[in-house]
Design an enzyme around this catalytic site. Structure first.
Site, PDB file in Angstrom:
ATOM      1  N   GLY A  75      57.363  88.500 157.276  1.00  0.00           N
ATOM      2  CA  GLY A  75      58.298  89.006 156.090  1.00  0.00           C
ATOM      3  C   GLY A  75      58.442  88.171 155.247  1.00  0.00           C
ATOM      4  O   GLY A  75      57.159  87.460 155.038  1.00  0.00           O
ATOM      5  N   GLY A  84      40.952  89.889 140.555  1.00  0.00           N
ATOM      6  CA  GLY A  84      41.439  88.681 139.930  1.00  0.00           C
ATOM      7  C   GLY A  84      43.264  88.612 140.073  1.00  0.00           C
ATOM      8  O   GLY A  84      43.578  89.689 140.061  1.00  0.00           O
ATOM      9  N   GLY A 102      45.210  87.593 138.236  1.00  0.00           N
ATOM     10  CA  GLY A 102      46.161  88.174 137.055  1.00  0.00           C
ATOM     11  C   GLY A 102      46.179  89.378 136.918  1.00  0.00           C
ATOM     12  O   GLY A 102      47.209  90.182 137.036  1.00  0.00           O
ATOM     13  N   GLY A 150      49.088  89.631 148.425  1.00  0.00           N
ATOM     14  CA  GLY A 150      50.127  88.661 147.637  1.00  0.00           C
ATOM     15  C   GLY A 150      50.449  88.876 146.374  1.00  0.00           C
ATOM     16  O   GLY A 150      51.541  88.785 145.826  1.00  0.00           O
ATOM     17  N   ASP A 151      49.441  89.342 145.475  1.00  0.00           N
ATOM     18  CA  ASP A 151      49.318  89.737 144.089  1.00  0.00           C
ATOM     19  C   ASP A 151      50.158  90.905 144.075  1.00  0.00           C
ATOM     20  O   ASP A 151      51.186  90.973 143.046  1.00  0.00           O
ATOM     21  CB  ASP A 151      47.947  89.799 143.629  1.00  0.00           C
ATOM     22  CG  ASP A 151      46.946  88.815 143.650  1.00  0.00           C
ATOM     23  OD1 ASP A 151      47.499  87.527 143.757  1.00  0.00           O
ATOM     24  OD2 ASP A 151      45.828  89.104 143.815  1.00  0.00           O
ATOM     25  N   ASP A 188      42.000  95.442 154.824  1.00  0.00           N
ATOM     26  CA  ASP A 188      41.698  94.417 153.786  1.00  0.00           C
ATOM     27  C   ASP A 188      42.946  93.905 153.038  1.00  0.00           C
ATOM     28  O   ASP A 188      43.751  94.677 152.231  1.00  0.00           O
ATOM     29  CB  ASP A 188      40.758  95.059 152.658  1.00  0.00           C
ATOM     30  CG  ASP A 188      40.316  94.268 151.372  1.00  0.00           C
ATOM     31  OD1 ASP A 188      40.624  92.966 151.513  1.00  0.00           O
ATOM     32  OD2 ASP A 188      39.696  94.644 150.766  1.00  0.00           O
ATOM     33  N   GLU A 232      44.943  80.611 139.019  1.00  0.00           N
ATOM     34  CA  GLU A 232      43.332  81.035 138.903  1.00  0.00           C
ATOM     35  C   GLU A 232      42.861  80.797 137.328  1.00  0.00           C
ATOM     36  O   GLU A 232      41.904  81.099 137.056  1.00  0.00           O
ATOM     37  CB  GLU A 232      43.232  82.327 139.342  1.00  0.00           C
ATOM     38  CG  GLU A 232      41.767  82.513 140.013  1.00  0.00           C
ATOM     39  CD  GLU A 232      41.608  83.875 140.718  1.00  0.00           C
ATOM     40  OE1 GLU A 232      41.280  83.649 141.854  1.00  0.00           O
ATOM     41  OE2 GLU A 232      42.137  84.756 140.384  1.00  0.00           O
ATOM     42  N   SER A 271      49.372  97.965 150.175  1.00  0.00           N
ATOM     43  CA  SER A 271      48.196  97.464 149.639  1.00  0.00           C
ATOM     44  C   SER A 271      47.005  97.041 150.546  1.00  0.00           C
ATOM     45  O   SER A 271      45.694  97.018 150.175  1.00  0.00           O
ATOM     46  CB  SER A 271      48.333  96.477 148.540  1.00  0.00           C
ATOM     47  OG  SER A 271      48.596  95.173 149.133  1.00  0.00           O
ATOM     48  N   GLY A 325      39.539  96.757 148.736  1.00  0.00           N
ATOM     49  CA  GLY A 325      39.843  96.267 147.377  1.00  0.00           C
ATOM     50  C   GLY A 325      41.233  95.794 147.008  1.00  0.00           C
ATOM     51  O   GLY A 325      42.056  96.408 147.563  1.00  0.00           O
TER      52      GLY A 325
HETATM   53  O1  RIB Z   1      44.470  87.578 145.499  1.00  0.00           O
HETATM   54  C1  RIB Z   1      43.010  88.157 145.451  1.00  0.00           C
HETATM   55  C2  RIB Z   1      42.228  87.858 144.198  1.00  0.00           C
HETATM   56  O2  RIB Z   1      41.738  86.567 144.500  1.00  0.00           O
HETATM   57  C3  RIB Z   1      41.061  88.738 144.380  1.00  0.00           C
HETATM   58  O3  RIB Z   1      41.013  89.985 143.715  1.00  0.00           O
HETATM   59  C4  RIB Z   1      39.774  87.804 143.711  1.00  0.00           C
HETATM   60  O4  RIB Z   1      39.471  88.020 142.458  1.00  0.00           O
HETATM   61  C5  RIB Z   1      40.441  86.435 143.912  1.00  0.00           C
HETATM   62  O5  RIB Z   1      40.818  85.931 142.774  1.00  0.00           O
END
Ligand code: RIB
Length: 296
Positions: A216, A38, A40, A242-243, A237, A136, A273, A278
Site C-alpha cells: 500500500g 514516458g 511525464g 507509479g505514474d 506488467d 526524466e 494499471s 504497456g
Molecule cells: O514509469 C514508466 C515509464 O518509464 C515508461 O513508460 C518508460 O517510458 C520509462 O520512462
C-alpha cells in the site's frame, strides 16, 4: 485548479523475456511491442483520466506524433508540448512473466526542455494551480523554483532517482511522491517509518507520499499520518503503475478530494494499471477505478 505537468514522452519498446539479460549474455525475446509511455506522459494521461484539467509541457520529435494525439485524445492540453528536430525519447523495456521490468531510457527530445520554455509555460498559470514533475526531464530545480515563486503548489515525483537530483529543491516542494528506492536515496533509510521520520526532520512541513507496492502507501506531513492498503490485482506488467498513482493523486487533489480519498483513488488506479500491457494504455478511466473501489 489547473495542473501543469512538465514531463517526458517516450515510445516504449517492450520485450517479453524469461529473465532479465545479464552481463555477457544474449537472449531472445518472445514478443516485442511498441507502446506510448514516458513518466511525464503517463502521469498526464492518468491525471486527465482521473478528471484533472491537465496541460503537458515537454518535447517530442517529429516521430512522436502518436504521443501528441494520445495526449489530445485524452483531453490533455498540448499547447506547451514542442515538436523539435531531435528524435522522440524511447525506452527499451524487458518484461518478465512476473510483470516486473528493467528499463533503459534514451532521452532524445526530452532533454531539450530549457529555462525559456519553462518560464513561458509557468507564467500562464496562477497561484493555487499545481505544477507536477518527475525526474526524466532536465531542469527540475529550475521548474520547482519558478513554479514555487509563482505560488503554484509543487508536487514532485523524483523518479527515476539519480545524482541529477538537487536535494535543496525539496525545501520548495509542497508534496513529494516517492517509492522505497527513492525514499532510501533521499533519506539513507530503508524502513518506511524511518524514511518518513528522516525526511520530515530534514524538510519540515513537506507532505510525503511513500508508495510501498503490495503493502500500500503511507502519507505524512509531520502532523497527519495516513495509510492506504493496496488493491489486489492480477499483474501482467507493472510499468507505469507509479505514474498512474501520481497522476490520479494529483488530479484528485486538484478536484478538492481529501487526502484519504486521493490515496484511495490513486491506489485503485495503480492496481488496475498493472493488469494490462504497456504504461499509458493500461491507465484506467475514472469509472473503472470507482467500480474497483466499490467492489472491494
Ligand atoms: O514509469 C514508466 C515509464 O518509464 C515508461 O513508460 C518508460 O517510458 C520509462 O520512462
Amino acid at each position: 485548479m489547473k495542473i501543469l505537468n512538465f514531463g517526458s514522452c517516450n515510445i516504449d519498446y517492450i520485450y517479453s523475456v524469461s529473465h532479465f539479460v545479464t552481463a555477457g549474455e544474449t537472449i531472445s525475446s518472445k514478443t516485442m511491442s511498441e507502446h506510448p509511455g514516458g513518466k511525464g506522459l503517463n502521469q498526464s494521461i492518468a491525471a486527465a483520466r482521473a478528471g484533472g484539467q491537465v496541460y503537458h509541457a515537454g518535447n517530442i520529435g517529429k516521430d512522436g506524433a502518436m504521443l501528441n494525439e494520445l495526449l489530445k485524445n485524452n483531453g490533455v492540453n498540448v499547447g506547451y508540448l514542442n515538436v523539435c528536430d531531435e528524435k522522440t525519447g524511447h525506452a527499451i523495456i524487458q518484461l518478465e512473466g512476473s510483470g516486473e521490468n528493467c528499463i533503459i531510457v534514451y532521452p532524445g527530445a526530452n532533454d531539450l526542455l530549457n529555462e525559456k520554455q519553462i518560464e513561458s509555460a509557468v507564467k500562464q498559470f496562477d497561484k493555487g494551480d499545481i505544477c507536477m514533475l518527475q525526474n526524466e526531464t532536465p531542469c527540475t530545480d529550475y521548474i520547482i523554483k519558478i513554479a514555487h515563486e509563482r505560488g503554484m503548489a509543487v508536487i514532485w515525483n523524483p523518479s527515476p532517482i539519480n545524482d541529477k537530483i538537487k536535494l535543496e529543491s525539496l525545501k520548495l516542494c509542497d508534496y513529494v511522491i516517492i517509492n522505497k528506492t527513492e525514499g532510501k536515496y533521499l533519506s539513507g533509510e530503508t524502513e518506511p517509518g524511518k524514511i518518513i521520520n528522516e525526511l520530515s526532520e530534514r524538510y519540515p512541513g513537506l507532505r510525503i507520499v511513500l508508495t510501498l507496492g503490495a503493502e500500500g502507501c503511507i502519507y505524512s506531513d509531520g502532523e497527519t499520518n495516513l495509510s492506504q492498503n493496496a488493491y489486489k490485482a492480477c499483474a501482467v506488467d507493472t510499468t507505469g503503475a507509479g505514474d498512474t498513482f501520481s497522476g490520479y493523486f494529483v488530479a484528485a487533489l486538484s478536484n478538492g478530494k481529501t487526502l484519504k480519498e486521493a490515496l484511495r483513488l490513486a491506489s485503485a488506479a495503480a492496481a488496475i494499471s498493472t493488469e494490462g500491457l504497456g504504461a499509458a494504455n493500461s491507465i484506467p478511466l475514472l469509472n473503472e477505478t470507482l467500480n474497483r473501489m466499490n467492489s472491494n
